[in-house]
Motif scaffolding. Structure first.
Motif, mmCIF file in Angstrom:
data_model
loop_
_atom_site.group_PDB
_atom_site.id
_atom_site.type_symbol
_atom_site.label_atom_id
_atom_site.label_comp_id
_atom_site.label_asym_id
_atom_site.label_seq_id
_atom_site.Cartn_x
_atom_site.Cartn_y
_atom_site.Cartn_z
ATOM 1 N N ALA A 188 -0.791 10.316 -19.507
ATOM 2 C CA ALA A 188 -1.533 10.425 -20.772
ATOM 3 C C ALA A 188 -2.438 11.648 -20.770
ATOM 4 O O ALA A 188 -2.540 12.362 -21.772
ATOM 5 C CB ALA A 188 -2.352 9.158 -21.004
ATOM 6 N N HIS A 244 4.731 8.718 -20.663
ATOM 7 C CA HIS A 244 3.706 8.971 -21.687
ATOM 8 C C HIS A 244 3.359 7.697 -22.438
ATOM 9 O O HIS A 244 4.212 6.851 -22.701
ATOM 10 C CB HIS A 244 4.208 10.034 -22.663
ATOM 11 C CG HIS A 244 3.185 10.425 -23.683
ATOM 12 N ND1 HIS A 244 1.863 10.623 -23.375
ATOM 13 C CD2 HIS A 244 3.308 10.630 -25.021
ATOM 14 C CE1 HIS A 244 1.211 10.940 -24.472
ATOM 15 N NE2 HIS A 244 2.064 10.956 -25.478
ATOM 16 N N ALA A 284 -5.119 4.546 -23.695
ATOM 17 C CA ALA A 284 -5.712 5.090 -22.464
ATOM 18 C C ALA A 284 -6.807 4.187 -21.937
ATOM 19 O O ALA A 284 -6.956 4.001 -20.724
ATOM 20 C CB ALA A 284 -6.245 6.499 -22.716
ATOM 21 N N ASP A 329 -2.218 7.570 -27.316
ATOM 22 C CA ASP A 329 -3.609 7.929 -27.015
ATOM 23 C C ASP A 329 -4.531 6.721 -26.962
ATOM 24 O O ASP A 329 -5.379 6.602 -26.086
ATOM 25 C CB ASP A 329 -4.147 8.900 -28.072
ATOM 26 C CG ASP A 329 -3.413 10.232 -28.033
ATOM 27 O OD1 ASP A 329 -2.631 10.434 -27.090
ATOM 28 O OD2 ASP A 329 -3.629 11.048 -28.944
ATOM 29 N N ALA A 342 -7.054 11.347 -24.469
ATOM 30 C CA ALA A 342 -6.900 10.558 -23.251
ATOM 31 C C ALA A 342 -7.752 11.128 -22.115
ATOM 32 O O ALA A 342 -8.342 10.379 -21.330
ATOM 33 C CB ALA A 342 -5.432 10.500 -22.839
#
Length: 453
Positions: A16, A89, A95, A92, A23
């Motif tokens: 991230a 990945h 995170a 956002d 992040a």
């Protein structure tokens, strides 16, 4: 007993951070290198944080380059492993979830270490009760999120206080010497831009929340930019968050403030060649300063938190100015305006303490100089200031002169001609209910302390 390790969470955090600035900001504020179990993840986390602080976007390629430069990535296998991690990945907004998992796993490993240590001690000690009490204290400390939540003994308080006061005495002597040599007021924080206020408070200090109130059109932004300029002169990084003015308006104000040329002439372009040259020279010098800004008309508390953490991480800011909280988007129809404002101010105090910076928030006063909900806000802040006009009609010279005579009679001091005053409504570390006469030069948006005659 196998160690508690969350490989999946560690990998996703690293991935991230290589894909998202948001992040990075969230993760750096929640976890540290020591929370990672995998040595490679620990090193990558450190590399990403270092790159970001230097203003480099920590992509996979940049991380590999930096790792090889530092000798942390020594072979193709390590590079392939990082490439594999980068592929995991996440969105956002997740995170924080994965950061919590990494932190919980870290606490779990620390708990396992404590369990092993106390299991061994219990097998050897005769005082089981004392050992259990110590174990309870250690596990309770581990459960706390930060040092501020710990319970301290009187001895710890005394030791800390003695050292703190000794450090203060040493710093005071050094500041007095600097003041003797350079003629400045000794400061513990960043300069306020007003000498009398510096003398009272020793500057805006880390962890301080400063509330500045003024009526519409009566100098909130001018005061904020003058405070920003005082910081820049002292090479102290500052973040100015603007919710009202466009980039053009901010540019006009800075050009006027730096050159002392009327802002309306700068805005219309009515400048002579020499004046234009002065503007260019002033702005060229300003471009090397420690002033950082962000224009966000739809500012929310969450955006403010993220921006402040980013600025602290990248630029190590010492002062945050929010201009102004009344325009922040809160979207809480159930609460009255003053209640929303109070919650925003309260969150800024926490932000100042968490980031160890001074935070100034600008608020709007009612026509009578009052602020709804001011009592509760005063409880939260360290310094409450009000920027007030000397009289109702500043353009009426006779009225202004009579108001100044009355002011001087009250305080027993004669001043140069002034038109505003700064009322120190509250100061946690110094004297309150103090008035400082000011000269507000509106054409150039400059505010300075009035000199005694």
């Amino acid at each position: 007993m196998d160690l508690i390790i969350d490989h999946e969470a560690e990998d996703r955090i690293i991935s991230a951070m290589m894909h998202s600035e948001t992040a990075i900001i969230d993760c750096v504020s929640l976890i540290t290198e020591t929370d990672f179990h995998q040595p490679l993840n620990r090193e990558i986390f450190s590399i990403i944080r270092s790159l970001y602080k230097r203003g480099v976007i920590p992509t996979y390629v940049e991380v590999i380059k930096e790792g090889m430069t530092l000798g942390l990535i020594k072979d193709a296998q390590a590079a392939e492993e990082i490439h594999y991690i980068a592929g995991k990945h996440i969105a956002d907004h997740n995170a924080g979830y994965w950061s919590d998992r990494v932190r919980n796993a870290s606490k779990g490993r620390q708990a396992q270490v404590l369990l092993r240590a106390y299991t061994e001690r219990i097998g050897k000690t005769k005082d089981i009760g004392q050992t259990v009490r110590e174990a309870g204290a250690d596990f309770t400390s581990l459960a706390m999120d930060n040092q501020a939540e710990q319970i301290e003994t009187a001895a710890q308080v005394a030791e800390y206080s003695q050292q703190m006061i000794a450090d203060n005495c040493q710093r005071w002597r050094e500041m007095q010497e600097e003041a003797r040599v350079f003629g400045d007021v000794p400061l513990e924080g960043v300069s306020t831009g007003i000498v009398a206020l510096d003398e009272l408070t020793f500057g805006y200090k880390p962890g301080d929340l400063i509330i500045l109130g003024a009526q519409t059109g009566h100098g909130k932004t001018a005061y904020a930019l003058n405070a920003a300029m005082a910081c820049c002169v002292a090479n102290k990084p500052i973040l100015y968050i603007n919710t009202e003015m466009s980039r053009k308006q901010v540019g006009y104000r800075w050009a006027s403030l730096l050159t002392e040329l009327p802002m309306h002439r700068i805005r219309t372009g009515n400048l002579k060649d020499a004046e234009m040259e002065a503007v260019n020279e002033a702005l060229a010098s300003f471009s090397q300063s420690t002033f950082y800004t962000s224009y966000i008309p739809n500012l929310t508390p969450d955006k403010l938190q993220a921006l402040a953490r980013k600025a602290k991480l990248q630029y190590d800011i010492e002062l945050l100015i929010v201009d102004y909280v009344g325009r922040m988007d809160t979207r809480d129809p159930k609460s009255e305006e003053w209640q929303v404002l109070y919650q925003i101010v309260k969150s800024q105090k926490q932000l100042a303490q968490n980031l160890d910076i001074a935070c100034m928030v600008l608020v709007q006063l009612n026509p009578d100089g009052s602020l709804q909900g001011a009592k509760r806000m005063k409880n939260e802040c360290d310094l409450m200031l009000k920027l007030l006009p000397l009289c109702e009609d500043l353009k009426d010279e006779e009225q202004r002169s009579k108001a100044q005579d009355k002011y001087e009679a009250k305080y027993g001091t004669k001043y140069e001609t002034f038109n505003y005053f700064l009322w120190i409504d509250k100061s946690r570390d110094s004297e309150s209910n103090v008035s400082v006469p000011l000269v507000f030069n509106m054409p150039i948006q400059q505010i300075k302390q009035a000199s005694e005659v």
